[in-house]
Write a protein that holds these residues in place. Structure first.
Motif, PDB file in Angstrom:
ATOM      1  N   ALA A 208       0.954  -1.245   0.302  1.00 37.11           N
ATOM      2  CA  ALA A 208      -0.284  -0.282   0.023  1.00 37.11           C
ATOM      3  C   ALA A 208       0.726   1.148  -0.176  1.00 37.11           C
ATOM      4  O   ALA A 208       0.683   2.254  -0.310  1.00 37.11           O
ATOM      5  CB  ALA A 208      -0.501   0.268   1.192  1.00 37.11           C
ATOM      6  N   SER A 209       1.804   1.757   0.819  1.00 34.83           N
ATOM      7  CA  SER A 209       2.979   2.403   0.746  1.00 34.83           C
ATOM      8  C   SER A 209       3.412   2.580  -1.150  1.00 34.83           C
ATOM      9  O   SER A 209       3.643   3.913  -1.041  1.00 34.83           O
ATOM     10  CB  SER A 209       3.209   1.842   2.229  1.00 34.83           C
ATOM     11  N   GLN A 210       4.177   1.519  -1.341  1.00 39.30           N
ATOM     12  CA  GLN A 210       4.723   1.834  -2.674  1.00 39.30           C
ATOM     13  C   GLN A 210       3.275   2.134  -3.404  1.00 39.30           C
ATOM     14  O   GLN A 210       4.168   2.670  -4.485  1.00 39.30           O
ATOM     15  CB  GLN A 210       4.814   0.425  -2.848  1.00 39.30           C
ATOM     16  N   LEU A 211       2.697   2.041  -3.795  1.00 41.99           N
ATOM     17  CA  LEU A 211       1.189   2.301  -4.776  1.00 41.99           C
ATOM     18  C   LEU A 211       0.391   3.624  -4.042  1.00 41.99           C
ATOM     19  O   LEU A 211      -0.068   3.955  -4.771  1.00 41.99           O
ATOM     20  CB  LEU A 211       0.763   1.321  -4.774  1.00 41.99           C
ATOM     21  N   ALA A 212       0.870   3.414  -2.797  1.00 37.18           N
ATOM     22  CA  ALA A 212      -0.371   5.470  -2.443  1.00 37.18           C
ATOM     23  C   ALA A 212      -0.235   6.355  -3.595  1.00 37.18           C
ATOM     24  O   ALA A 212       1.706   6.818  -3.707  1.00 37.18           O
ATOM     25  CB  ALA A 212       0.266   5.368  -1.207  1.00 37.18           C
ATOM     26  N   PRO A 213      -0.909   7.115  -4.296  1.00 40.92           N
ATOM     27  CA  PRO A 213      -0.560   8.172  -4.570  1.00 40.92           C
ATOM     28  C   PRO A 213       0.050   9.721  -4.037  1.00 40.92           C
ATOM     29  O   PRO A 213       0.340  10.693  -5.101  1.00 40.92           O
ATOM     30  CB  PRO A 213      -2.452   8.525  -5.134  1.00 40.92           C
ATOM     31  N   LYS A 214       0.157   9.803  -2.742  1.00 39.71           N
ATOM     32  CA  LYS A 214       0.129  11.187  -1.585  1.00 39.71           C
ATOM     33  C   LYS A 214       1.870  10.575  -0.740  1.00 39.71           C
ATOM     34  O   LYS A 214       0.985   9.264  -0.379  1.00 39.71           O
ATOM     35  CB  LYS A 214      -1.041  11.851  -1.123  1.00 39.71           C
ATOM     36  N   ALA A 215       2.230  11.516  -1.074  1.00 45.20           N
ATOM     37  CA  ALA A 215       3.258  11.075  -0.138  1.00 45.20           C
ATOM     38  C   ALA A 215       2.990  10.816   1.324  1.00 45.20           C
ATOM     39  O   ALA A 215       3.780  10.655   1.745  1.00 45.20           O
ATOM     40  CB  ALA A 215       4.269  12.397  -0.166  1.00 45.20           C
ATOM     41  N   LYS A 247      12.095   9.009   3.898  1.00 42.73           N
ATOM     42  CA  LYS A 247      12.003   9.059   2.563  1.00 42.73           C
ATOM     43  C   LYS A 247      10.679  10.394   1.767  1.00 42.73           C
ATOM     44  O   LYS A 247      10.628  11.130   1.462  1.00 42.73           O
ATOM     45  CB  LYS A 247      12.191   8.475   1.603  1.00 42.73           C
ATOM     46  N   ALA A 248       9.416   9.410   2.446  1.00 41.75           N
ATOM     47  CA  ALA A 248       8.056  10.288   2.096  1.00 41.75           C
ATOM     48  C   ALA A 248       8.470  11.259   2.598  1.00 41.75           C
ATOM     49  O   ALA A 248       7.501  11.928   1.980  1.00 41.75           O
ATOM     50  CB  ALA A 248       7.274   8.991   1.821  1.00 41.75           C
ATOM     51  N   GLN A 249       8.897  12.084   3.920  1.00 39.36           N
ATOM     52  CA  GLN A 249       8.696  12.818   4.189  1.00 39.36           C
ATOM     53  C   GLN A 249       7.341  13.260   5.053  1.00 39.36           C
ATOM     54  O   GLN A 249       6.106  13.886   4.235  1.00 39.36           O
ATOM     55  CB  GLN A 249       9.052  14.532   3.832  1.00 39.36           C
ATOM     56  N   PRO A 250       6.965  12.444   5.725  1.00 38.54           N
ATOM     57  CA  PRO A 250       5.271  12.473   6.518  1.00 38.54           C
ATOM     58  C   PRO A 250       4.923  14.335   7.502  1.00 38.54           C
ATOM     59  O   PRO A 250       6.290  14.876   7.514  1.00 38.54           O
ATOM     60  CB  PRO A 250       5.114  11.693   8.106  1.00 38.54           C
ATOM     61  N   ASP A 252       3.070  15.525   9.505  1.00 43.87           N
ATOM     62  CA  ASP A 252       3.257  15.583  11.082  1.00 43.87           C
ATOM     63  C   ASP A 252       4.771  14.927  11.680  1.00 43.87           C
ATOM     64  O   ASP A 252       5.262  13.788  10.560  1.00 43.87           O
ATOM     65  CB  ASP A 252       2.718  14.661  11.765  1.00 43.87           C
ATOM     66  N   TYR A 253       5.903  16.622  11.848  1.00 46.09           N
ATOM     67  CA  TYR A 253       6.822  16.041  12.201  1.00 46.09           C
ATOM     68  C   TYR A 253       7.096  15.450  13.769  1.00 46.09           C
ATOM     69  O   TYR A 253       8.171  13.908  13.725  1.00 46.09           O
ATOM     70  CB  TYR A 253       7.671  17.321  12.791  1.00 46.09           C
ATOM     71  N   ALA A 254       5.745  14.961  14.681  1.00 45.01           N
ATOM     72  CA  ALA A 254       6.316  13.383  15.638  1.00 45.01           C
ATOM     73  C   ALA A 254       6.329  12.347  14.819  1.00 45.01           C
ATOM     74  O   ALA A 254       7.346  11.834  15.450  1.00 45.01           O
ATOM     75  CB  ALA A 254       5.508  14.026  16.364  1.00 45.01           C
ATOM     76  N   MET A 255       5.861  12.114  13.531  1.00 41.51           N
ATOM     77  CA  MET A 255       6.212  10.605  13.216  1.00 41.51           C
ATOM     78  C   MET A 255       7.378  10.418  12.714  1.00 41.51           C
ATOM     79  O   MET A 255       7.915   9.988  12.296  1.00 41.51           O
ATOM     80  CB  MET A 255       4.986  10.474  12.133  1.00 41.51           C
ATOM     81  N   LEU A 256       7.828  11.753  12.308  1.00 36.18           N
ATOM     82  CA  LEU A 256       9.276  11.681  11.505  1.00 36.18           C
ATOM     83  C   LEU A 256      10.045  11.521  12.338  1.00 36.18           C
ATOM     84  O   LEU A 256      11.385  10.698  12.414  1.00 36.18           O
ATOM     85  CB  LEU A 256       9.503  13.145  10.290  1.00 36.18           C
ATOM     86  N   LEU A 257      10.430  12.172  13.777  1.00 33.17           N
ATOM     87  CA  LEU A 257      11.183  11.871  14.795  1.00 33.17           C
ATOM     88  C   LEU A 257      11.199  10.637  14.858  1.00 33.17           C
ATOM     89  O   LEU A 257      11.603   9.499  15.500  1.00 33.17           O
ATOM     90  CB  LEU A 257      11.295  12.780  15.587  1.00 33.17           C
ATOM     91  N   GLU A 258       9.945  10.025  15.224  1.00 35.60           N
ATOM     92  CA  GLU A 258       9.432   8.624  15.196  1.00 35.60           C
ATOM     93  C   GLU A 258       9.823   7.689  14.859  1.00 35.60           C
ATOM     94  O   GLU A 258      10.785   7.027  15.450  1.00 35.60           O
ATOM     95  CB  GLU A 258       8.206   8.400  15.975  1.00 35.60           C
ATOM     96  N   ALA A 259      10.188   8.005  13.099  1.00 36.19           N
ATOM     97  CA  ALA A 259      10.763   6.941  12.670  1.00 36.19           C
ATOM     98  C   ALA A 259      11.770   7.217  12.798  1.00 36.19           C
ATOM     99  O   ALA A 259      13.250   6.102  12.577  1.00 36.19           O
ATOM    100  CB  ALA A 259       9.830   7.431  10.960  1.00 36.19           C
ATOM    101  N   GLN A 260      12.826   7.983  13.219  1.00 36.10           N
ATOM    102  CA  GLN A 260      14.206   8.147  13.028  1.00 36.10           C
ATOM    103  C   GLN A 260      14.732   7.142  14.368  1.00 36.10           C
ATOM    104  O   GLN A 260      15.584   6.943  14.543  1.00 36.10           O
ATOM    105  CB  GLN A 260      14.570   9.330  13.239  1.00 36.10           C
ATOM    106  N   LEU A 261      13.712   7.582  15.372  1.00 34.38           N
ATOM    107  CA  LEU A 261      14.653   6.841  16.473  1.00 34.38           C
ATOM    108  C   LEU A 261      13.976   5.676  16.542  1.00 34.38           C
ATOM    109  O   LEU A 261      14.893   4.583  16.422  1.00 34.38           O
ATOM    110  CB  LEU A 261      13.008   7.443  17.762  1.00 34.38           C
ATOM    111  N   ARG A 262      12.942   4.501  15.891  1.00 34.04           N
ATOM    112  CA  ARG A 262      12.843   3.760  15.259  1.00 34.04           C
ATOM    113  C   ARG A 262      13.587   2.477  14.595  1.00 34.04           C
ATOM    114  O   ARG A 262      14.130   1.699  14.564  1.00 34.04           O
ATOM    115  CB  ARG A 262      11.353   2.981  15.211  1.00 34.04           C
TER     116      ARG A 262
END
Length: 874
Positions: A208-215, A247-250, A252-262
């Motif tokens: 679903a992530s690969q096929l989704a139309p929006k970033a 890479k897709a740049q969420p 919400d900054y909280a999600m971006l930071l959480e992705a970096q942490l995880r």
């Protein structure tokens, strides 16, 4: 006249009763550009508000949607309701049905809008009906398909995968346009999540992530897929998906930071040094100042992964020190993790504070919150008893020294205490002075005239707005600093440094005293314990400290006996509250060594014997029993062991109250419901509370079964320690754990699913009651594996089972023999016995295929019978 005729012709030409082109065109155009347009605007506004107010909880799986259901009568709910009303108006005023067919295609657009708005409002049944109308009657194939997808996703969102799966299969058979491929995968992901099939869900959300139309959708689906791979114990693939999310740049900054942490936590083959560096780099960025608690928590988790408890302890402490109310799960779990590490260090006071804080901060919906409350309560009893016991022992040790030596020791302690207090007072005074200087400087800056003239706007260096902005940036990066020049602080800074060093020196001297180790053994604890009992005004009173030391033989004996009773309370707290029988044995032994002639000594020795039996320590149990019979042959515990009876020598208790007699009679005739009612409705006297609680436990067991019976008996032991009822409850618990449960009725169809395969790869699953800390058990297993099985890659994952049980799965065994060897070792492991109730925890070997059937059916009774027959386990 002509105008009237024209109006009449127009009115008659736009009738919904006649199937004419002008009629159809009028009603279609009017519906689209009036009610439907306004309804779509209201729906978009409702969805936007829900997205803006949505806050993801990253401590658990995030939702597939970036919005949640609207709360009743909220602004978003009102806008969605307006969308439904506008859609209903379009249907009611512009529907044109001829020969059973709808002639106005805008009506189906209205039904589709109505269904989507009702989903937002939480009205699933009418939404499904509206979508079903479009799927059955619309003349456009693509619109029918769109409605079917919405309806299928609605079923998957409800967790009804059994109904959603055939609908999705039929849609796949018909063919779905490529533009909706991500939608199909999203529905598959929802169905797999509802069935807790984490690998399948992760695969679907990855597609679903690969096929989704929006970033933003690509980022969200990639993040969820990474979380699912974490649950499936595939950290390398999880790291790859977190990188895809970044890479897709969420949005919400909280999600971006959480992705970096995880991403750092799921390093896989990445060196720990690099992963620590990634997290520390995030910590240094000023924009992450508001997320310091989350970053420190991740550092603590990383240190725990690599079995570095000292680093983890410090990181968790920094996490809750920077805790934020908007992240209660991180805030509370940091306290809980820190408390668990403090418990391992035997820092019981610190652990009690941590668990108590975790129970307060964590949301009420968190399943482990009650367990932390119980731990905090048990630790508070333990800490209080330990303080009394250690104070008594310290006073007894000091009483054996000469009064001159003790006075000199306390004079040195008081002198050091005064120095430390004076240094602290001076530090507070200087901080207050600096605060006044900063306040005065801010007032001067605000009142100062603007240089450069009004037209020029003033010089930039003196502009208040720019100066305030620069100061705020400086504070965000470097923290609060004194608002004076360095040359004015140079001598003061050195003075503060000297005072801090002097304070540390005096505290060390107060603890060290003379160079004699035996003298130091009684020095610091006695002085510290005495200081704890003093009010601030009496902290410097040497005579007050000396007055507490017993000098006469009678006072010394009384203090020693009070300390022994306190040690017995410590043992009871270890046994009943902490579930740590080994420490309980040690505490009872300390009481017996100091007070062998205490009236309660036979009970302490009997309790020691029962604890050895519970630990399956046969030799120690026999030695304790022999000691009891030889040293205290006429005591009541010795008679209990011999199963004899003599006349009681204790004073006769007052006559039982009518309520207690009624309770006793109800239990005797096995009227459990009546017994429970009497116990709840009565106010018991102090002498009857413990016996009534034990009778109530018997009634609960008869009414609710073995598990509730065991819980009620533990409650009696914890609430009334050192009573005959607590001893009886422990005896019943030991007997209860040895009773073989009758073979339950099983579903023969589920039993047929399990097939024996002793040479196939195996797993070991642990099933234990909800409320015990699954994360602590998982971490303990990880530590055991790194120590006892360093060459064997064993994976540990936690999975939900049902509302009463939690599941931990350990995989990596080549065959059944390896799994059974591991099972036997874990059942006897002392660390696990501290975290899990032995008599209520199940250890089962299982093949991968059998685990799939077991997890889907949740039929533990059928698998229990299979294990008994195939593996020969009880």
């Amino acid at each position: 006249m002509a105008l009237g005729a024209l109006a009449t012709a127009t009115w008659m030409g736009c009738s919904r009763e006649k199937d004419r082109w002008i009629n159809r065109t009028y009603h279609q155009t009017t519906a689209r550009f009036n009610p439907l347009y306004n309804g779509q605007v209201a729906y978009d506004q409702a969805l936007t508000e829900l997205r803006e107010t949505n806050r993801d909880d990253f401590t658990q799986l995030i939702s597939v949607d970036d919005w949640g259901r609207a709360k009743l009568n909220s602004p978003a709910y009102q806008k969605a309701k307006r969308a439904v009303e506008k859609a209903n108006k379009a249907i009611r005023e512009h529907s044109m049905v001829f020969k059973g067919k709808q002639a106005n295609p805008a009506v189906f657009d209205a039904y589709l809008l109505m269904g989507r708005a009702q989903i937002i409002m939480g009205l699933d049944a009418p939404a499904s009906e509206a979508l079903n109308t479009v799927a059955r009657l619309s003349g456009r194939a693509e619109q029918q398909l769109e409605a079917e997808l919405e309806r299928t996703e609605l079923l998957a969102r409800q967790g009804n995968a059994s109904l959603a799966e055939p609908l999705l299969y039929e849609l796949d058979r018909k063919g779905v346009p490529k533009k909706w491929g991500y939608w199909v995968q999203r529905i598959r992901g929802r169905m797999a999540i509802s069935e807790q099939d984490w690998p399948a869900a992760a695969e679907a959300m990855t597609k679903a992530s690969q096929l989704a139309p929006k970033a933003d959708l690509r980022a969200r689906y990639a993040f969820l897929a990474a979380q699912l791979y974490e649950k499936a114990s595939e950290p390398d693939r999880a790291r790859t998906l977190y990188e895809a999310c970044l890479k897709a740049q969420p949005r919400d900054y909280a999600m971006l930071l959480e992705a970096q942490l995880r991403r750092s936590l799921n390093g896989g083959g990445v060196s720990p040094k690099k992963r620590y560096q990634e997290l520390h780099d995030l910590l240094r960025e000023p924009k992450n100042a508001d997320f310091a608690d989350r970053i420190y928590f991740s550092l603590g988790e990383l240190a725990t992964q690599w079995d570095e408890p000292d680093r983890a302890y410090g990181y968790y402490q920094q996490s809750f020190a920077a805790g934020r109310a908007e992240r209660p799960m991180v805030y509370g779990l940091a306290y809980a993790r820190h408390g668990a590490l403090a418990l391992e260090r035997r820092a019981y006071g610190r652990a009690q504070v941590d668990f108590d804080s975790a129970a307060i901060v964590l949301p009420a919906t968190y399943s482990g919150r009650d367990g932390y409350q119980r731990k905090a309560k048990g630790l508070s009893v333990l800490v209080e008893a330990l303080e009394r016991a250690e104070l008594g022992d310290s006073l007894v040790r000091l009483s054996r020294k000469s009064e001159v030596d003790v006075r000199r020791q306390f004079e040195e302690y008081v002198a050091a205490l005064k120095k430390a207090d004076e240094a602290e007072a001076e530090r507070e005074r200087r901080l207050a002075q600096l605060a006044e200087l900063r306040s005065a400087g801010a007032e001067l800056d605000a009142a100062a005239p603007t240089a450069g003239g009004a037209a020029g706007g003033g010089w930039a260096v003196y502009a208040p707005a720019l100066r305030a902005k620069g100061a705020a940036t400086f504070r965000q990066k470097f923290g609060e600093r004194p608002n004076v020049d360095n040359w004015r602080l140079r001598s003061k800074s050195s003075e503060w440094t000297q005072q801090t060093a002097a304070k540390n020196r005096t505290e060390k001297e107060a603890g060290d005293g003379s160079s004699d180790p035996e003298e130091n053994a009684g020095r610091d604890s006695a002085a510290t314990e005495a200081a704890k009992t003093e009010e601030p005004a009496g902290r410097y009173d040497v005579s007050g400290y000396l007055a507490k030391i017993p000098r006469t033989p009678e006072d010394r004996t009384r203090t020693q006996q009070e300390a022994c009773v306190a040690w017995s309370d410590v043992a009871a707290a270890y046994r009943d509250g902490m579930q740590d029988p080994a420490e309980a044995v040690e505490a009872y032994r300390r009481a017996l060594r100091s007070c062998p002639d205490h009236p309660e000594a036979p009970r302490w020795l009997y309790a020691t014997y029962r604890l050895h039996v519970g630990l399956s320590e046969t030799l120690q149990a026999e030695a304790a029993l022999k000691e009891l019979l030889e040293r205290y042959p006429n005591s009541e515990p010795a008679q209990i062991v011999r199963k004899g009876s003599t006349e009681s020598k204790v004073p006769q208790e007052p006559a039982a109250s009518p309520e207690f007699r009624a309770l006793h009679d109800a239990v005797k005739r096995r009227d459990w419901k009546e017994a429970v009612r009497i116990h709840q409705a009565s106010a018991w006297s102090e002498s009857e509370r413990a016996p009534a609680a034990l009778l109530h436990a018997l009634a609960v067991g008869g009414q609710q079964g073995k598990t509730a019976y065991a819980d009620a008996l533990r409650a009696v032991s914890a609430t009334f320690p050192n009573t005959p009822q607590a001893a009886a409850a422990q005896t019943y618990l030991v007997a209860l754990s040895t009773v073989a449960a009758p073979e339950p009725a099983v579903n023969p169809d589920n039993l047929k699913l399990f097939t024996p395969a002793p040479q196939a790869p195996h797993q070991v699953i642990l099933l234990f009651p909800t409320g015990f800390d699954a994360n602590a058990v998982r971490n303990a297993l990880a530590r055991i594996h790194s120590t006892n099985y360093p060459e064997k890659p064993l994976g540990v994952r936690t999975l939900p089972w049902n509302e009463n049980l939690e599941l931990i799965c350990v995989d990596g065994f080549a065959n059944a023999a390896e799994a059974l060897t591991y099972r036997d070792a874990m059942r006897q492991n002392a660390d696990l016995r501290k975290l899990l109730p032995a008599e209520r925890t199940t250890f089962w070997p299982v093949t991968v295929a059998n685990f799939s059937h077991l997890y889907r059916s949740k039929d533990d009774a059928a698998y229990r019978l299979f294990v008994q027959r195939q593996y020969g386990l009880p």
